[in-house]
Design a protein around this motif. Structure first.
Motif, PDB file in Angstrom:
ATOM      1  N   ARG A 151       0.835  -1.205   0.000  1.00 45.38           N
ATOM      2  CA  ARG A 151       0.000   0.000   0.000  1.00 45.38           C
ATOM      3  C   ARG A 151       0.868   1.252   0.000  1.00 45.38           C
ATOM      4  NH1 ARG A 151      -5.467   0.420   1.755  1.00 45.38           N
ATOM      5  NH2 ARG A 151      -5.464  -1.742   1.061  1.00 45.38           N
ATOM      6  N   GLU A 170     -11.155   4.888  -0.779  1.00 45.27           N
ATOM      7  CA  GLU A 170     -11.078   3.908   0.315  1.00 45.27           C
ATOM      8  C   GLU A 170      -9.610   3.582   0.647  1.00 45.27           C
ATOM      9  OE1 GLU A 170     -13.560   2.850   2.055  1.00 45.27           O
ATOM     10  OE2 GLU A 170     -15.351   3.150   0.837  1.00 45.27           O
ATOM     11  N   THR A 172      -7.907   3.086   3.286  1.00 42.24           N
ATOM     12  CA  THR A 172      -7.544   2.152   4.359  1.00 42.24           C
ATOM     13  C   THR A 172      -8.272   0.809   4.236  1.00 42.24           C
ATOM     14  OG1 THR A 172      -9.281   2.945   5.870  1.00 42.24           O
ATOM     15  CG2 THR A 172      -7.149   4.087   5.925  1.00 42.24           C
ATOM     16  N   LEU A 175      -7.037  -2.937   5.569  1.00 36.93           N
ATOM     17  CA  LEU A 175      -5.906  -2.860   6.489  1.00 36.93           C
ATOM     18  C   LEU A 175      -6.363  -3.090   7.929  1.00 36.93           C
ATOM     19  CD1 LEU A 175      -4.028   0.287   5.101  1.00 36.93           C
ATOM     20  CD2 LEU A 175      -3.550  -2.129   4.622  1.00 36.93           C
ATOM     21  N   ASP A 176      -5.429  -3.554   8.757  1.00 35.16           N
ATOM     22  CA  ASP A 176      -5.739  -3.708  10.178  1.00 35.16           C
ATOM     23  C   ASP A 176      -5.722  -2.323  10.838  1.00 35.16           C
ATOM     24  OD1 ASP A 176      -3.056  -2.981  10.740  1.00 35.16           O
ATOM     25  OD2 ASP A 176      -2.413  -5.063  10.784  1.00 35.16           O
ATOM     26  N   PRO A 177      -6.181  -2.216  12.106  1.00 35.86           N
ATOM     27  CA  PRO A 177      -6.264  -0.890  12.745  1.00 35.86           C
ATOM     28  C   PRO A 177      -4.960  -0.110  12.746  1.00 35.86           C
ATOM     29  CG  PRO A 177      -7.522  -2.483  14.013  1.00 35.86           C
ATOM     30  CD  PRO A 177      -6.803  -3.264  12.942  1.00 35.86           C
ATOM     31  N   LYS A 180      -4.337   1.153   9.197  1.00 40.74           N
ATOM     32  CA  LYS A 180      -5.237   2.272   8.893  1.00 40.74           C
ATOM     33  C   LYS A 180      -4.718   3.567   9.499  1.00 40.74           C
ATOM     34  CE  LYS A 180      -9.475  -0.450   8.412  1.00 40.74           C
ATOM     35  NZ  LYS A 180     -10.860  -0.660   8.855  1.00 40.74           N
ATOM     36  N   ARG A 181      -4.315   3.495  10.772  1.00 41.34           N
ATOM     37  CA  ARG A 181      -3.813   4.700  11.435  1.00 41.34           C
ATOM     38  C   ARG A 181      -2.568   5.227  10.744  1.00 41.34           C
ATOM     39  NH1 ARG A 181      -2.775   2.752  16.139  1.00 41.34           N
ATOM     40  NH2 ARG A 181      -0.498   2.671  15.946  1.00 41.34           N
ATOM     41  N   LEU A 184      -3.457   7.021   7.426  1.00 37.90           N
ATOM     42  CA  LEU A 184      -4.080   8.328   7.646  1.00 37.90           C
ATOM     43  C   LEU A 184      -3.076   9.338   8.203  1.00 37.90           C
ATOM     44  CD1 LEU A 184      -7.530   7.139   8.989  1.00 37.90           C
ATOM     45  CD2 LEU A 184      -7.056   8.201   6.777  1.00 37.90           C
ATOM     46  N   SER A 202     -14.772   7.257   1.451  1.00 36.96           N
ATOM     47  CA  SER A 202     -14.687   6.281   2.530  1.00 36.96           C
ATOM     48  C   SER A 202     -16.076   5.883   2.996  1.00 36.96           C
ATOM     49  CB  SER A 202     -13.891   6.842   3.714  1.00 36.96           C
ATOM     50  OG  SER A 202     -13.784   5.883   4.747  1.00 36.96           O
ATOM     51  N   ASN A 204     -16.001   4.555   6.054  1.00 31.98           N
ATOM     52  CA  ASN A 204     -15.671   4.574   7.472  1.00 31.98           C
ATOM     53  C   ASN A 204     -15.945   5.959   8.036  1.00 31.98           C
ATOM     54  OD1 ASN A 204     -14.197   4.790   9.972  1.00 31.98           O
ATOM     55  ND2 ASN A 204     -13.095   2.940   9.399  1.00 31.98           N
ATOM     56  N   GLU A 207     -13.237   7.679  10.186  1.00 32.39           N
ATOM     57  CA  GLU A 207     -12.169   8.321   9.430  1.00 32.39           C
ATOM     58  C   GLU A 207     -12.624   9.656   8.855  1.00 32.39           C
ATOM     59  OE1 GLU A 207     -10.096   4.097   8.040  1.00 32.39           O
ATOM     60  OE2 GLU A 207     -10.918   5.455   6.536  1.00 32.39           O
TER      61      GLU A 207
END
Length: 283
Positions: A151, A170, A172, A175-177, A180-181, A184, A202, A204, A207
């Motif tokens: 990514r 989209e 993130t 991806l796992d948490p 994702k963090r 961003l 998104s 989410n 986010e």
């Protein structure tokens, strides 16, 4: 760089049994420095809208101005436009294709007319900007990388030419948490550098609430709302109409309010919710 959308409509497979109206009279302006969330249910026109910004889908009805350039014109310099507006598709790691990471990231600059030495320098800068060790990964196959590294390498390929606008579909997803963090946080760092404007699709809402200063809500191809996250998530009718749901922190705040506990915050993210609870119970 400002982007101005005027009465934009788009129809897939017009005048056939498969005709589908994807956008219907959409108008709004993206100002330099905005981080705009494009949200709506599946099929609302989000990706179709964003693919118009760098003319991956050409304007058939309406106008789009990128800066002073009317990209609705067939005379638009597409290379110059796509150099300014970088687009990252959903699951961009599936678009990696070259023998090595360095070659993959250099592809954009070479396509935009940079010489090989300059393209190599830009690729190195981009990979280092996304937190990758250039010497370690430059000769690796992209397919040897982990999911998060892929990514990042894909993002490096988009930002290597230093676009002033970054469009993320989209970013993130999948991806796992922690991943994702990190993505961003990377977008936030890019905004401090050369990608002054970010447009993010998104599903989410956490986010969107935490990262966007404006929200564009699409529904069945129409623009329903152009507002702030705080105003959108304070309007139950808007949320019910679009079936979007609330950010977790806003949902918790609403549950507390139903129990008679009122908090002095919009609660757009966990930190603001926690701060409000501390003020109420720990001061």
């Amino acid at each position: 760089m400002q982007i101005k959308v005027e009465d934009l409509s788009y129809v897939y497979s017009p005048k056939t049994p498969f005709e589908k109206v994807a956008l219907d009279g959409v108008s709004f302006t993206v100002n330099e420095g905005d981080t705009i969330g494009i949200i709506g249910s599946t099929g609302s026109g989000k990706s179709t809208l964003c693919q118009h910004f760098n003319a991956l889908i050409r304007v058939t009805h309406g106008k789009i101005y990128v800066g002073d350039v009317d990209i609705s014109s067939k005379k638009t310099n597409l290379i110059a436009l796509r150099k300014q507006i970088g687009m990252l598709f959903q699951f961009p790691e599936y678009q990696l294709f070259d023998d090595t990471v360095a070659k993959d990231v250099q592809f954009g600059p070479l396509n935009f007319g940079y010489g090989r030495e300059e393209a190599a320098r830009l690729a190195q800068e981009a990979l280092e900007m996304v937190g990758m060790d250039y010497r370690e990964v430059k000769d690796k196959s992209p397919f040897e990388l982990s999911g998060g590294e892929k990514r990042r390498a894909a993002i490096a390929g988009v930002i290597a030419s230093k676009p002033s606008v970054l469009v993320l579909d989209e970013p993130t997803a999948g991806l796992d948490p922690i991943g994702k963090r990190e993505i961003l946080e990377l977008v936030g760092e890019l905004k401090k550098s050369f990608c002054k404007t970010v447009i993010m699709i998104s599903h989410n809402m956490d986010e969107i609430a935490a990262n966007c200063n404006r929200v564009i809500v699409l529904h069945e191809g129409k623009l329903l709302y152009d507002t702030t996250p705080a105003e959108l998530f304070a309007d139950p009718e808007a949320i019910a109409l679009t079936d979007l749901g609330y950010p977790h922190s806003v949902h918790i705040k609403r549950l507390l309010e139903a129990k008679g506990i009122s908090l002095d915050t919009d609660a757009l993210d966990a930190e603001s919710l926690l701060d409000a609870l501390k003020r109420r119970y720990c001061s």
